[in-house]
Design an enzyme around this catalytic site. Structure first.
Site, short mmCIF file in Angstrom:
data_model
loop_
_atom_site.label_atom_id
_atom_site.label_comp_id
_atom_site.label_asym_id
_atom_site.label_seq_id
_atom_site.Cartn_x
_atom_site.Cartn_y
_atom_site.Cartn_z
N GLU A 1 3.85 40.24 -7.75
CA GLU A 1 2.52 39.84 -8.17
C GLU A 1 1.65 41.08 -8.28
OE1 GLU A 1 0.20 36.41 -6.27
OE2 GLU A 1 -0.75 38.19 -5.40
N ASP B 1 -1.79 38.22 -11.81
CA ASP B 1 -2.63 37.31 -11.04
C ASP B 1 -4.12 37.57 -11.26
OD1 ASP B 1 -3.02 35.23 -9.04
OD2 ASP B 1 -3.65 36.83 -7.69
N LYS C 1 3.86 39.26 -2.89
CA LYS C 1 2.46 38.98 -3.17
C LYS C 1 1.56 40.05 -2.55
CE LYS C 1 1.28 34.59 -3.05
NZ LYS C 1 1.09 34.26 -4.48
N ARG D 1 0.81 -1.22 0.00
CA ARG D 1 0.00 0.00 0.00
C ARG D 1 0.84 1.26 0.00
NH1 ARG D 1 -2.93 1.89 -2.67
NH2 ARG D 1 -3.93 -0.15 -2.68
#
Length: 293
Positions: free
Chosen positions: A204, A225, A174, A107
């Site tokens: 950004e 963005d 950002k 697994r």
């Protein structure tokens, strides 16, 4: 990918420990510890393979964790390796080892290869959508915590390109940095002054005003963005006029139906968070059969 590196080995050890593979009570009570077997890993769908190198490392770690004696062998066709597209029903690898060890590791091995192959397959679909353009497909930091190195490697297997590996790997200003850092001009100025040699400052932007501020401030890379393809095309024209050599990236609203329109708008890169946060695991199984005595 250096599968033997300490970083990767730690990830694989944690996966086996989480599953308590060395204490598989069902296998211990039902299967002879001396029984030899062959495990055949099969693709149950067409996909791009990633993660084959984990198999021998998982088995080596398991042998040490469980004290399982004996050698194992992992064999794959010379034409089957990470980054290769396989067909439904195709054998990916064959493992010869003790049956109990194969059952205990099955697994964990499949979980990793399925996830990585799923990422590689989805990435390849995006890469095909932007074919015959100059645009490259980037990943993001939207990865499973602890698995970023493997997630990003899988992106490369699918033909994509890695963006920042971590927060030390590059400077990307950002929207939150802009709002908390005194506005875009101030944040950009501080980043350009304080960055180390060789570090590129990317900004950004979400509007024409922010774009003009980024250009005026001397941004060295611009990320557009959540803009429409039409808005991106206009922004690219402005950037190319003012700063012709800098890389331009688009993000937001990226899916298989929209990504080509963004590529045709003229950007160098499209960043796609879905590559790692929304990829569906590839359907891969392992058939285990006892060896003839």
């Amino acid at each position: 990918m250096d599968w033997k590196s300490k970083r990767v080995r730690t990830i694989l050890e944690a996966a086996l420990a989480e599953d308590k593979a060395a204490n598989d009570v069902t296998t211990a009570l039902t299967v002879s510890p001396t029984l030899q077997a062959t495990g055949t890993i099969i693709a149950k769908q067409a996909c791009v393979i990633s993660g084959l190198g984990c198999i021998p490392v998982f088995l080596d770690i398991f042998a040490k964790m469980s004290g399982t004696p004996g050698r194992f062998e992992v064999v794959s066709h010379p034409e089957i390796f990470d980054g290769v597209k396989v067909k439904k029903g195709q054998t990916i690898a064959v493992i010869r080892y003790k049956a109990a060890a194969l059952l205990s590791c099955e697994r964990v091995i499949l979980n990793l290869i399925q996830r990585m192959s799923g990422i590689a397959t989805l990435t390849n679909e995006f890469v095909k959508e932007v074919a015959r353009t100059k645009t490259k497909v980037l990943d993001t930091r939207k990865t499973i915590p602890g698995l970023r190195a493997l997630d990003k490697y899988a992106v490369c297997c699918g033909g994509g390109v890695n963006h920042r590996l971590d927060l030390q790997d590059g400077i990307l200003i950002k929207n939150n940095h802009i709002s908390l850092g005194g506005g875009l001009p101030t944040a950009l100025e501080n980043a350009l002054k304080g960055r180390r040699k060789g570090q590129v400052v990317q900004v950004e932007v979400r509007s024409t005003e922010e774009l003009q501020q980024a250009i005026a401030g001397g941004a060295e890379s611009i990320l557009l963005d959540n803009m429409t393809p039409a808005a991106v095309k206009k922004a690219v024209k402005l950037i190319r006029t003012a700063l012709p050599a800098i890389p331009i990236e688009a993000s937001g609203n990226m899916n298989l139906k929209t990504v080509r329109a963004y590529a045709q708008a003229g950007v160098d890169f499209v960043s796609v968070g879905a590559l790692t946060h929304s990829a569906i695991a590839a359907d891969i199984s392992m058939r285990i059969a006892a060896d003839a005595s």
